[in-house]
Design an enzyme around this catalytic site. Structure first.
Site, mmCIF file in Angstrom:
data_model
loop_
_atom_site.group_PDB
_atom_site.id
_atom_site.type_symbol
_atom_site.label_atom_id
_atom_site.label_comp_id
_atom_site.label_asym_id
_atom_site.label_seq_id
_atom_site.Cartn_x
_atom_site.Cartn_y
_atom_site.Cartn_z
ATOM 1 N N HIS A 171 40.999 30.008 43.572
ATOM 2 C CA HIS A 171 40.938 30.334 42.147
ATOM 3 C C HIS A 171 42.064 31.281 41.777
ATOM 4 O O HIS A 171 42.425 32.159 42.557
ATOM 5 C CB HIS A 171 39.587 30.957 41.806
ATOM 6 C CG HIS A 171 38.513 29.932 41.576
ATOM 7 N ND1 HIS A 171 37.184 30.209 41.730
ATOM 8 C CD2 HIS A 171 38.595 28.622 41.238
ATOM 9 C CE1 HIS A 171 36.494 29.113 41.468
ATOM 10 N NE2 HIS A 171 37.325 28.141 41.182
ATOM 11 N N HIS B 60 42.248 34.906 42.232
ATOM 12 C CA HIS B 60 42.321 35.394 43.613
ATOM 13 C C HIS B 60 43.665 35.085 44.268
ATOM 14 O O HIS B 60 43.993 35.654 45.293
ATOM 15 C CB HIS B 60 41.185 34.803 44.445
ATOM 16 C CG HIS B 60 39.844 35.327 44.053
ATOM 17 N ND1 HIS B 60 39.199 36.314 44.751
ATOM 18 C CD2 HIS B 60 39.046 35.036 43.000
ATOM 19 C CE1 HIS B 60 38.054 36.598 44.155
ATOM 20 N NE2 HIS B 60 37.946 35.830 43.089
ATOM 21 N N GLU C 172 31.615 40.852 46.476
ATOM 22 C CA GLU C 172 31.701 40.612 45.031
ATOM 23 C C GLU C 172 30.340 40.915 44.424
ATOM 24 O O GLU C 172 29.330 40.925 45.128
ATOM 25 C CB GLU C 172 32.098 39.165 44.756
ATOM 26 C CG GLU C 172 31.050 38.170 45.186
ATOM 27 C CD GLU C 172 30.727 37.149 44.117
ATOM 28 O OE1 GLU C 172 30.840 37.495 42.940
ATOM 29 O OE2 GLU C 172 30.352 36.033 44.475
ATOM 30 N N HIS D 120 34.648 43.152 41.894
ATOM 31 C CA HIS D 120 34.511 41.891 41.190
ATOM 32 C C HIS D 120 33.188 41.842 40.429
ATOM 33 O O HIS D 120 32.341 40.976 40.651
ATOM 34 C CB HIS D 120 34.586 40.731 42.203
ATOM 35 C CG HIS D 120 34.934 39.413 41.578
ATOM 36 N ND1 HIS D 120 34.015 38.647 40.928
ATOM 37 C CD2 HIS D 120 36.091 38.740 41.522
ATOM 38 C CE1 HIS D 120 34.589 37.542 40.497
ATOM 39 N NE2 HIS D 120 35.865 37.578 40.842
#
Lengths: 599, 969
Positions: free
Chosen positions: A70, A73, A203, A414
């Site tokens: 993603h 990231h 996260e 996150h």
């Protein structure tokens, strides 16, 4: 005290632009290198000047690890490696390495070609950057250098998503990236062994949510699609190209197969075709069902799902269309939406979150009349549904992972600060480990208590362990030996060997102590009295009376002489080597108390 | 005479036994050659290197050793054991010792001491472990000798301090298997030891090696299995083991906790963090629930499975397993299930249209939210969502078991089970449907749940659909809309998959009879009647219409007001359906239909079924026919057979019985007919051609008797005797006919001999039944036996003929339950006009799908036969895995038949049918054809009358159009 330092450059109390610096036992590792969706200026990339002002990044960082493909990231990776300049190794899993450049290229195209930005990384840079990437397998331990090793675990967020364990000596950190603890139609659940890291960086997107069973969601979704199709309506599902799209495809594909449905399903956009290709290749990264059945049929070779052509939108009869982008703000999905919006038989299903201002957000909040460009008013008669398909762990999932890994400390990234606060409190309360949630640029220091491995010779080990009746290795055990620190290594050896190795002569250390006793009798009588006294008390030891008038208790020697000045005072000389220190000091204290009066 | 015969019989018997003795003796002589041990000794002495010795031992191990020489061999091995320096050879010897002590019939107590002695000086850990293993074998061979066992256990305890995990492992295993389990034994010392055993094993729960820990837990479980009551004190230890690093330890610990929870369900344990106390079973339940979210799937499966059997757990805990408190941004959220329920109860249909329909409601007190420590909370929610389908299946099974014992839990778990109907793996779906069926007594489906259940009807898998039909058969529906919905969906299913017809009809039958009051208001709509207008008469052959009628008629059975709503044609259709689908349409009391209603008057008690009465009456009549003239007998038999056959068609539950007796009577009829042939009166050489009827009758009787013996399930030995007796008569008939029609005596000798042998074996097999057979053929024959044995064939034939004529007709007693094996080929349907084309010389696979009823051991007996137009027959044995067992007495064969043939010029039909193979040598119970792989034998079938093994076709043949094309060059 050794310590681990963690500094988030992005994703600290925030979602997006994940980039976390970790220094552990003298090694510096960068975890993820993402961009922020919300910004178009310098803030979209992490501030790499934090790492070093003018030196080269390669000198400061030992490696970079990317958890999944993603863009939040990995979006800043070409900028970081090519424009800022980093030549060290970049680690990611094989699927990530395969899919990452596609997304980066797409991102570049949108920013440069559509928005006309300059000073952005080029296609060549993406290629060059990918050349620095080292691909890793799941559970493969990769030695970055002699001390630093990393290992990937399955994370289940998207294809190829991984959690990484970074280990130097006995100290270790686990970085989860994004992960999902409930399996979905195409991926399994995240899994980690009981690796007991010093720090778990997790996260926390859904820190305050416990989600309903995914089956209800799936069933609702399928039921809605099925009903609409049976009515002869058309279903539009706006998606982003990778990740959830594949899950929904598989869901519909299997449903179509099971129910023998005939209505066509279309998938727009070329990007997905490329990505689907990789999904087909990386079967080992998918869930049990797909892995088991791919010999008969690869689930990603869709039978019912065909490529979409613009002209199909006007075809009569029912159909299902997946179209990008996911928020209905532009592109094909919006075009199709405009065509179909007028018919109440049709339906649009939003499978994810929509940013404010997009058409998707408007219709979800119930707006039925939309103003399009050119002052057109579009009346929305079609049904609008919202289904949440998201692949992050919820609060329970996060707790479950913590329980599995048993870390000594937890650090949350996150996620939103407020939500983190709640989870942090929960973690501390239930696992009794300290939990941190640094903001961007804020450094968290964690003290560790690493164990230091020491080599011991087998002979010594056996000699020292046979004493106990039962081998109970879980309890710490006292051992006698000499610790040798030589050539950066520790060894525990027996004293004799240590002397030999170091070339030293053995010295004996003796303690001698005089004890004065008031006793008017003759020397040998005193000795006899002492002997009898000791014999009476120390039943387990061998107390001997030697012919030369001295007493030995084990190897401790006791002699008595009359005091030169005062004949009534006898001087007892007690002498022992330092090995017998315990017994020796006990004896002296015993003798100091004096002899019993009556014998 | 009879006494003489009996004596003869006994003589025969003793003779046989004696022969067996002789056999044994001769064997003994041959086998006790001293060669074996001696040879081994020599070999081992010869061996120069350990490798050599190992080779010899390996060779030696391949051959079995006789009981008598075991001890000698053991001594030699031990001797070498002490001499041997090489550990690997010693290891092999140790393992051989164990192997030898296993020899059947050998009692190893003579070598116990030697075996224990070997342990004394052994240094190698591996050999030690192996020796302990041998001791374990010896110990298990001596269950009657507690003192030896005690000694062995002591030895094991001594070696528990060994540093090698292997040795400790074996020690624990030995203690577990041999440790004393008697409580309060005769001697004080023994009960002391019993206590010790648990403590000793318990000490090793904390061993450093996970393998030893596992072995310790397993040994504890072993003790439990052997009947020792484990102490509650180990519960705490076991709980700690749940957090072990190793999955096998955790898995075993879960089992141990389960065992303890079953042993001490009601004792009270404290909750560590608070002052409260709870029942042990609840605590254990919570802990095992916790393991459902373990990291290792093996443990998860184990935990999920065990949950199902913890029925003593309090309902409060049980219901937590389905509860997962949802929240979103710290606000309480209702689950989809709760929402569905609410919508249902507020009488609204789901809108699902608004975003945020599921918007979270009230704020949650952050302190009150427990994220993980809540124990049982949501265990099943997790289990059912697990990644591995093994876990999901285990969870479904556990749900099933718990729901069966707790109705309130059943109600709660319904939503989750319904959700499982959409699982991605078919097995899981199937399992959850079956589960639902099992608990259906306890539940009533809500409309929204029914909706989800019915959605599965469109599944393309036939298994799933049929399982679902079964489920609907026994489901309670709450509203009339529900019934309507179910009917609509079933009809949809019918149009999509016409082959499901039977299953759907059956399903509707039960649905109707369970919910008469719900069907009642739907009747006008379903029959589309109108108060004023006549509506067109529906097509009677439409399966959908039949389905609707089946539903209505079954509902009408217990709802007398319903027939008033029927229109005229409905009554006509009822009469038709009652006749053609009698198993689906119940008898109704209809106004103005006296005939139909009188057939079943309500005064008749249910267990005294009129048709049953009829059956018995007609049989009675037949058995008393002796007084009639031959003509009358024949007629009576013919009528009765016809009646019985008709009865069988009408009354499915009596079909087996009726068919069975009809077949028997048919045999008798044939026999009578054959014996009344004119041929017997004419001189032999003149009517060579006229014997056709008699010999054909004999042949047919033989076939029918095989059918009677092997095609019916529930046949008892009483019936078997009668059947065999009939067969014997047929064989006699055959012999007579042959004697009459062949010239020369030579062939007759052999036949007579054979026949007499058969009589003999009949006598031996059914000696206990002979007293019941007064005046029968066999009875008379046995009286005449001494004369028969000595006389010439021609005389034998004469005697037989007269006996056959004079013998009485045996009464056939009926068993309680008799079912005829039937098969119905569903696929191929035989209706296709499109030939199956394939290249000649290659193979085409034909899917065969058939249902079998009342077939015992279908894997061994059912064959598929393919008949080609050229007369070639091919017999195929389906794989055992092709048979499924959807219910008691029912089987389903789904297999593929491979066809191949040389090229034909035009398409032609082949016939596919199912055969039931039998073996007349064996009794019915042990019918099992030795399978010669499952390759096809291409030669024609052996005709059943002269073969010992034979086959009975028991399904209608289905024709399949095929067309082998010549291969293209």
């Amino acid at each position: 005290m050794p310590e681990i330092k963690v500094t988030p450059l992005g994703a600290g109390q925030d979602v997006g632009r994940s980039c976390i610096l970790v220094s552990i036992a003298g090694k510096n590792v960068m975890l993820d290198c993402g961009m922020h969706m919300g910004y178009n200026d310098d803030r979209r990339f992490p501030d790499f000047s934090y790492i070093t002002q003018n030196g080269r990044l390669t000198d400061f960082l030992d490696c970079v690890i990317i958890s999944h493909f993603h863009l939040d990231h990995c979006g800043a990776l070409p900028y970081f490696s090519e424009m800022v300049g980093y030549d060290g190794p970049i680690y990611m899993t094989h699927p990530t390495k395969a899919i990452c450049p596609i997304l980066l290229e797409d991102y570049r195209k949108i920013t440069v070609d559509k928005k006309g930005e300059t000073n952005f990384f080029t296609s060549q840079m993406i290629k060059d950057c990918m050349k620095k990437v080292v691909a890793v397998h799941l559970h493969q331990t990769v030695q970055v250098d002699e001390e630093l090793e990393i290992k990937a675990y399955y994370a289940g967020h998207v294809l190829g998503a991984a959690m990484f364990q970074i280990k130097v000596g006995c100290e270790s950190v686990v970085y989860t990236g994004d992960y999902n603890m409930t399996p979905d139609r195409h991926l399994g659940a995240a899994w980690i062994d009981k690796c007991r890291p010093d720090l778990l960086i997790s996260e926390s997107t859904y820190a305050t949510t416990i989600r309903d069973s995914k089956r209800c969601r799936e069933r609702d979704f399928l039921k809605k699609v099925h009903e609409t199709v049976e009515r002869g309506g058309k279903v539009l599902i706006p998606v982003f190209a990778l990740g959830r799209a594949q899950e929904l495809c598989i869901l519909l594909e299997t449903f179509w197969e099971r129910m023998n449905l005939k209505a066509p399903i279309y998938f727009s956009t070329g990007l997905t075709e490329k990505a689907n290709h990789y999904y087909k290749l990386f079967i080992t990264w998918t869930n049990q069902k797909i892995r088991k059945t791919f010999v008969q049929r690869n689930m990603f070779e869709f039978k019912h799902i065909k490529a979409f052509d613009r002209a199909f939108a006007d075809n009569p009869g029912p159909m299902v269309v997946f179209a990008t982008p996911g928020m209905l703000h532009a592109g094909q999905s919006l075009q199709i939406f405009r065509k179909w919006a007028g018919n109440e038989k049709n339906m649009v299903i939003m499978p994810g979150y929509c940013v404010q201002g997009t058409v998707g957000h408007k219709i979800l909040s119930g707006q039925r009349k939309l103003e399009m460009e050119g002052r057109q008013i579009l009346e929305v008669k079609m049904q609008v549904e919202y289904m949440s398909f998201s692949a992050h762990a919820d609060a329970k999932g996060i707790m479950q992972l913590i329980r599995q890994a048993e870390p000594r400390n937890v650090l949350l990234v996150h996620g939103e600060a407020k939500k983190m606060e709640f989870l942090k409190q929960k973690i501390e309360q239930e696992f009794h480990v300290s939990c941190f949630m640094p903001a961007n640029g804020e450094t968290t220091t964690i003290l560790t208590n690493p164990c230091i491995p020491v080599d011991i010779s087998l002979g010594l080990l056996k000699r020292e362990t046979v004493i106990g009746p039962l081998p109970d290795a879980k309890k710490p055990k006292l051992m006698h030996g000499t610790l040798l620190m030589k050539d950066n290594s520790f060894r525990l050896v027996s004293p004799e060997q240590a002397l030999k190795e170091l070339g030293l002569a053995e010295h004996q250390l003796r303690f001698t102590c005089r004890v004065h006793i008031q006793d008017p009798r003759k020397e040998h009588e005193t000795v006899l009295r002492v002997y009898n006294h000791l014999k009476g008390i120390l039943k387990d030891y061998s107390v001997q009376h030697l012919p030369d008038g001295s007493i030995t208790v084990e190897s401790i020697l006791i002699q008595a002489t009359a005091h030169s000045e005062d004949q009534g005072t006898k001087v007892l000389l007690v002498s022992w080597t330092y090995q017998d220190e315990e017994l020796g000091s006990y004896l002296t204290s015993l003798l100091k108390k004096g002899l019993p009066q009556s014998t | 005479m009879a006494a003489h015969l009996k004596k003869r019989v006994y003589e025969e018997f003793t003779k046989v036994v004696q022969q067996q003795h002789e056999d044994l003796a001769s064997k003994k002589l041959r086998l006790t050659k001293p060669s074996k041990s001696a040879a081994l000794h020599v070999d081992l002495c010869k061996a120069t290197s350990p490798a050599d010795a190992l080779q010899y031992l390996l060779q030696f191990a391949r051959k079995p050793v006789e009981v008598e020489s075991v001890e000698g061999v053991v001594r030699i091995l031990l001797e070498h054991y002490y001499k041997e320096n090489d550990a690997s050879v010693r290891l092999k010897i140790a393992s051989l010792l164990g192997l030898l002590s296993k020899t059947a019939g050998f009692s190893p107590d003579c070598i116990v001491d030697d075996a224990i002695n070997t342990l004394q000086n052994e240094k190698s850990h591996q050999v030690l472990a192996q020796l302990l293993d041998t001791l374990l074998v010896i110990g298990t061979k001596l269950p009657e000798n507690p003192s030896v066992r005690m000694r062995l256990v002591e030895v094991a305890c001594k070696h528990l301090t060994d540093s090698s995990h292997g040795v400790r492992n074996k020690c624990l295993q030995l203690i577990g298997c041999l440790g004393p389990v008697e409580k309060g034994a005769t001697k004080e010392a023994e009960s002391q030891a019993a206590k010790d055993v648990q403590k000793i094993i318990g000490d090793h729960f904390n061993d450093q090696d996970p393998r030893v820990r596992t072995a310790a837990i397993k040994a504890m479980l072993q003790l439990h299995e052997r009947g020792l009551k484990l102490q509650q004190a180990i519960y705490g230890q076991a709980c700690k083991l749940l957090a072990d690093d190793y999955e096998q330890v955790r898995s075993a610990a879960v089992q141990l906790i389960w065992v303890l929870s079953q042993l001490y369900p009601e004792s009270i344990v404290p909750i560590p963090s608070s002052n409260e106390e709870i029942r042990l079973v609840d605590d254990a339940f919570g802990k095992i629930c916790h393991m459902v979210s373990d990291g290792s799937w093996v443990v998860r499966v184990q935990a999920a499975k065990l949950l199902g059997s913890m029925q003593q757990v309090s309902s409060h805990f049980l219901e937590q397993t389905l509860d997962k408190k949802l929240m979103s941004d710290l606000r309480r959220k209702r689950t989809a299930h709760e929402r569905a329920k609410e919508l249902y109860s507020s009488g609204e249909f789901s809108s699902g249209r608004k975003w945020g329909d599921d918007a979270p409601k009230e704020e949650i007190d952050t302190g009150a939210v427990n994220l993980i420590e809540s124990g049982a909370c949501g265990a099943f929610v997790h289990g059912l969502e697990d990644e591995m389908y093994e876990v999901r299946i285990a969870a479904v099974e556990a749900l099933c078991m718990l729901a069966q014992s707790s109705p309130s839990f059943a109600e709660k778990c319904l939503d989750f089970l319904v959700d499982m109907f959409n699982d991605e793996i078919e097995e899981v779906r199937l399992q959850s449907i079956h589960t639902m069926r099992k608990i259906s007594n306890n539940i009533t489906l809500r409309e929204d749940q029914l909706d989800t259940v019915l959605a599965v009807l469109e599944d393309s898998s036939r298994d799933i659909r049929e399982a679902l039909h079964e489920l609907l058969c026994c489901t309670n529906v709450s509203t009339k809309e529900g019934i309507h919905l179910a009917l609509v969906e079933l009809l949809k299913n019918l149009t999509k998959y016409p082959t499901d017809r039977e299953s759907i009809w059956k399903c509707l039958k039960f649905l109707g009879s369970r919910h008469p009051t719900l069907v009642l208001p739907l009747v006008p709509e379903l029959l589309s009647t109108h108060p004023f207008f006549d509506t067109p008469e529906p097509d009677m052959d439409d399966p959908a219409y039949i389905a609707v009628l089946v539903l209505i008629f079954n509902a009408a059975k217990s709802c007398p007001t319903m027939p008033a709503l029927f229109s005229d044609h409905t009554f006509r259709h009822y009469a038709y359906l009652r006749d053609s689908l009698s198993h689906l349409v119940p008898p109704l009391r209809l106004p103005g239909r006296k005939l139909v209603s009188s057939a079943v008057s309500p005064s008749i008690t249910p267990h005294e079924d009129p048709s049953q009465q009829f059956l018995h009456q007609s049989l009675e009549r037949v058995y008393n026919f002796q007084h009639l003239d031959p003509r009358g007998i024949q007629e009576l038999l013919e009528f009765t057979i016809r009646d019985l056959q008709r009865l069988g068609e009408l009354q499915s539950e009596l079909a087996g019985m009726a068919d069975f007796t009809a077949t028997y009577l048919q045999c008798q009829l044939l026999l009578i007919k054959a014996l009344q042939e004119k041929l017997w009166n004419v001189a032999a050489p003149l009517y060579l051609k006229q014997n056709a009827l008699a010999s054909a009758a004999a042949k047919q009787i033989l076939e029918e008797t095989y059918k009677m013996e092997f095609m019916y399930s529930g046949v008892e030995s009483r019936q078997v005797v009668i059947i065999h007796h009939m067969r014997l008569q047929a064989k006699a008939l055959q012999l007579i006919v042959t004697a009459r029609t062949t010239r020369g005596v030579e062939p007759l000798f052999g036949m007579c001999e054979k026949f007499l042998q058969e009589v003999d074996s009949f006598q031996r097999c059914f000696i206990s039944e002979l007293p019941h057979m007064q005046g029968s053929f066999v009875d008379k024959l046995l009286d005449l036996m001494p004369r028969l044995v000595t006389s010439k064939p021609s005389e034998v034939v004469k005697i037989l003929q007269t006996t056959l004529r004079q013998s009485t007709f045996l009464h056939l007693p009926l068993p309680e339950q008799l079912h005829r094996a039937t098969a119905n080929i569903i696929e191929p349907t035989g209706e296709s006009d499109n030939p199956l084309r394939f290249t000649s010389g290659l193979v085409v696979a034909l899917d065969v799908d058939a249902t079998l009823e009342h077939v015992q051991d279908p894997q061994g007996t059912v064959k598929v036969q393919v008949l080609y137009p050229d007369g070639q027959a091919q017999l195929i044995h389906p794989k055992p895995a092709d048979f499924r067992n959807p219910g008691p007495g029912r089987h389903r064969l789904i297999t593929q038949v491979y066809l191949s043939h040389t090229a034909w010029t035009e398409p032609c039909q082949i016939e596919v049918r199912l055969l039931l193979a039998y073996n007349s040598n064996r009794s019915k119970a042990s019918t099992r054809i030795p399978k010669s792989t499952w390759s096809e034998s291409l030669e024609a079938l052996p005709p059943s009358e002269n073969g010992i093994e034979g086959t009975i076709p028991f399904s209608k043949p289905v024709k399949v159009f095929i067309m082998p094309k010549p291969a293209r060059r």
